[in-house]
Design a protein around this motif. Structure first.
Motif, mmCIF file in Angstrom:
data_model
loop_
_atom_site.group_PDB
_atom_site.id
_atom_site.type_symbol
_atom_site.label_atom_id
_atom_site.label_comp_id
_atom_site.label_asym_id
_atom_site.label_seq_id
_atom_site.Cartn_x
_atom_site.Cartn_y
_atom_site.Cartn_z
ATOM 1 N N UNK A 182 -18.681 29.782 62.737
ATOM 2 C CA UNK A 182 -19.811 28.890 63.026
ATOM 3 C C UNK A 182 -20.259 28.162 61.758
ATOM 4 N N UNK A 183 -20.314 28.886 60.642
ATOM 5 C CA UNK A 183 -20.717 28.283 59.379
ATOM 6 C C UNK A 183 -19.734 27.208 58.950
ATOM 7 N N UNK A 184 -18.443 27.507 59.065
ATOM 8 C CA UNK A 184 -17.416 26.534 58.674
ATOM 9 C C UNK A 184 -17.496 25.285 59.555
ATOM 10 N N UNK A 185 -17.674 25.494 60.861
ATOM 11 C CA UNK A 185 -17.758 24.362 61.784
ATOM 12 C C UNK A 185 -18.958 23.475 61.467
ATOM 13 N N UNK A 186 -20.100 24.081 61.189
ATOM 14 C CA UNK A 186 -21.301 23.303 60.872
ATOM 15 C C UNK A 186 -21.113 22.490 59.600
ATOM 16 N N UNK A 187 -20.496 23.109 58.603
ATOM 17 C CA UNK A 187 -20.287 22.397 57.350
ATOM 18 C C UNK A 187 -19.291 21.260 57.521
ATOM 19 N N UNK A 188 -18.247 21.476 58.311
ATOM 20 C CA UNK A 188 -17.269 20.420 58.536
ATOM 21 C C UNK A 188 -17.875 19.259 59.325
ATOM 22 N N UNK A 189 -18.730 19.584 60.297
ATOM 23 C CA UNK A 189 -19.411 18.530 61.064
ATOM 24 C C UNK A 189 -20.327 17.723 60.144
ATOM 25 N N UNK A 190 -21.055 18.410 59.269
ATOM 26 C CA UNK A 190 -21.938 17.723 58.322
ATOM 27 C C UNK A 190 -21.149 16.765 57.439
ATOM 28 N N UNK A 191 -20.010 17.239 56.930
ATOM 29 C CA UNK A 191 -19.180 16.386 56.084
ATOM 30 C C UNK A 191 -18.635 15.202 56.875
ATOM 31 N N UNK A 192 -18.161 15.475 58.086
ATOM 32 C CA UNK A 192 -17.536 14.435 58.897
ATOM 33 C C UNK A 192 -18.534 13.373 59.328
ATOM 34 N N UNK A 193 -19.710 13.794 59.806
ATOM 35 C CA UNK A 193 -20.657 12.859 60.401
ATOM 36 C C UNK A 193 -21.644 12.262 59.405
ATOM 37 N N UNK A 194 -21.709 12.823 58.193
ATOM 38 C CA UNK A 194 -22.752 12.366 57.286
ATOM 39 C C UNK A 194 -22.284 12.190 55.857
ATOM 40 N N UNK A 195 -21.938 13.297 55.207
ATOM 41 C CA UNK A 195 -21.789 13.301 53.759
ATOM 42 C C UNK A 195 -20.638 12.432 53.263
ATOM 43 N N UNK A 196 -19.465 12.517 53.886
ATOM 44 C CA UNK A 196 -18.311 11.766 53.383
ATOM 45 C C UNK A 196 -18.575 10.263 53.418
ATOM 46 N N UNK A 197 -19.112 9.782 54.538
ATOM 47 C CA UNK A 197 -19.397 8.346 54.640
ATOM 48 C C UNK A 197 -20.549 7.947 53.727
ATOM 49 N N UNK A 198 -21.583 8.800 53.651
ATOM 50 C CA UNK A 198 -22.716 8.491 52.776
ATOM 51 C C UNK A 198 -22.286 8.461 51.319
ATOM 52 N N UNK A 199 -21.393 9.373 50.947
ATOM 53 C CA UNK A 199 -20.883 9.409 49.570
ATOM 54 C C UNK A 199 -20.110 8.132 49.241
ATOM 55 N N UNK A 200 -19.247 7.710 50.149
ATOM 56 C CA UNK A 200 -18.454 6.497 49.920
ATOM 57 C C UNK A 200 -19.356 5.276 49.765
ATOM 58 N N UNK A 201 -20.375 5.164 50.621
ATOM 59 C CA UNK A 201 -21.291 4.027 50.547
ATOM 60 C C UNK A 201 -22.121 4.067 49.265
ATOM 61 N N UNK A 202 -22.583 5.270 48.890
ATOM 62 C CA UNK A 202 -23.398 5.399 47.681
ATOM 63 C C UNK A 202 -22.605 5.047 46.430
ATOM 64 N N UNK A 203 -21.350 5.477 46.374
ATOM 65 C CA UNK A 203 -20.498 5.166 45.220
ATOM 66 C C UNK A 203 -20.311 3.656 45.092
ATOM 67 N N UNK A 204 -20.045 2.983 46.222
ATOM 68 C CA UNK A 204 -19.853 1.535 46.192
ATOM 69 C C UNK A 204 -21.145 0.812 45.800
ATOM 70 N N UNK A 205 -22.272 1.261 46.340
ATOM 71 C CA UNK A 205 -23.552 0.624 46.016
ATOM 72 C C UNK A 205 -23.922 0.850 44.556
ATOM 73 N N UNK A 206 -23.681 2.063 44.059
ATOM 74 C CA UNK A 206 -23.967 2.376 42.654
ATOM 75 C C UNK A 206 -23.119 1.513 41.730
ATOM 76 N N UNK A 207 -21.852 1.346 42.083
ATOM 77 C CA UNK A 207 -20.963 0.522 41.274
ATOM 78 C C UNK A 207 -21.385 -0.940 41.298
ATOM 79 N N UNK A 208 -21.777 -1.419 42.483
ATOM 80 C CA UNK A 208 -22.237 -2.811 42.606
ATOM 81 C C UNK A 208 -23.494 -3.043 41.781
ATOM 82 N N UNK A 209 -24.406 -2.078 41.808
ATOM 83 C CA UNK A 209 -25.641 -2.180 41.028
ATOM 84 C C UNK A 209 -25.339 -2.207 39.538
ATOM 85 N N UNK A 210 -24.483 -1.306 39.099
ATOM 86 C CA UNK A 210 -24.135 -1.234 37.676
ATOM 87 C C UNK A 210 -23.454 -2.519 37.208
ATOM 88 N N UNK A 211 -22.527 -3.025 38.006
ATOM 89 C CA UNK A 211 -21.810 -4.248 37.624
ATOM 90 C C UNK A 211 -22.759 -5.448 37.594
#
Length: 309
Positions: free
Chosen positions: A105-134
């Motif tokens: 159950x713990x593994x499933x919850x963490x994988x769902x969190x990564x799939x539905x939230x964190x991975x996409x949020x991380x990718x967007x944040x990295x791109x936005x941070x880079x755009x801001x810095x540039x």
């Protein structure tokens, strides 16, 4: 190491490293309270040096760097946790069914969190941070660039000092245990390799009398494979303990960005400077007329990946 993360970080710097020339100072222990004092002092100095546009860019820079580093921390910590728990589930299924369900159950919850939230949020944040810095790098805001460069040095020095401070207590322990596991398990794996090769090299005829021999050799191969798997799990666990410290390092950077960002917003609010819009997204600079979302304080109610009210 994780317990130390939010309690004690040592740093041989003071706030003047960010806002002024770096003087020679004695090494001082830096608690969360002291770090917060640094952020508050820094914010008070910064708003006197920068105009509203520069302050908005600085707040966006801190915000997106916080998001990127915090998402990276959550991603790494979740993956290492799941990799640690997954191998033991087969044992729990046979011996402790209830615990097996909890781990799954713990593994499933963490994988769902990564799939539905964190991975996409991380990718967007990295791109936005880079755009801001540039955007800042391409601008004529010389003072802002200097402030960001000094902040980067401050954050890097804090991280390095934390590693130094925790070196003897925890880091060396994990590294040493990993080194011992590599030696210990490699000594086991060599005989396993030899024994499996012996089974492979056996010449067994097609006669029915050889059925029992094949069955016995097959069982021997299974036992050797299980033993080698156990050795690999021990090595994996110790390796993950070392690798998991990288997520702690990401979190140190996230905490520093969060503290200084919050103090900057609070100081601007106290000086009646108005709210600050989110100026970037994964596609780059947002046109001024399309900047609908505002930066908010990062507190316990803040949720990564969801718009803040």
């Amino acid at each position: 190491m994780k317990k130390c993360l939010l309690l004690v970080i040592c740093l041989s710097l003071n706030i003047s490293l960010i806002a002024k020339k770096t003087p020679q100072v004695e090494e001082i222990p830096l608690s969360m309270e002291v770090l917060s004092e640094h952020g508050q002092t820094w914010a008070g100095q910064i708003i006197q040096k920068l105009d509203q546009e520069e302050l908005s860019l600085l707040a966006n820079y801190l915000y997106f760097n916080f998001l990127a580093t915090r998402c990276d921390h959550i991603l790494r910590a979740s993956l290492y946790s799941c990799q640690t728990k997954l191998p033991g589930i087969s044992f729990l299924v046979d011996s402790y069914e209830g615990e097996a369900y909890k781990s799954i159950d713990m593994i499933c919850k963490q994988m769902v969190l990564l799939k539905e939230n964190i991975i996409s949020a991380r990718a967007k944040a990295i791109k936005a941070a880079q755009a801001c810095f540039e955007y800042i790098e391409d601008s004529e805001y010389i003072q802002l660039k200097k402030i960001i460069a000094k902040f980067q040095n401050y954050s890097k020095s804090a991280t390095n000092q934390f590693i130094h401070q925790d070196w003897d207590k925890n880091i060396m322990k994990h590294i040493s245990n990993c080194a011992k596991a590599i030696k210990q398990e490699s000594e086991k794996l060599t005989p396993y390799h030899t024994d499996l090769n012996k089974i492979v090299s056996l010449e067994i005829s097609q006669e029915r009398e050889e059925d029992e021999l094949c069955g016995a050799q097959f069982q021997d191969a299974l036992k050797i494979a299980e033993s080698s798997y156990a050795s690999c799990l021990n090595l994996l666990g110790n390796s993950l303990n070392v690798m998991s410290m990288s997520s702690d390092i990401s979190n140190i950077s996230a905490i520093i960005n969060q503290i200084f960002y919050n103090h900057l917003l609070e100081t601007l609010k106290s000086k009646r400077k108005g709210s600050i819009a989110i100026m970037f997204d994964e596609n780059g600079l947002i046109e001024e007329e399309d900047r609908d979302d505002k930066l908010v304080t990062i507190n316990e109610k803040f949720t990564i990946g969801k718009k803040q009210k």
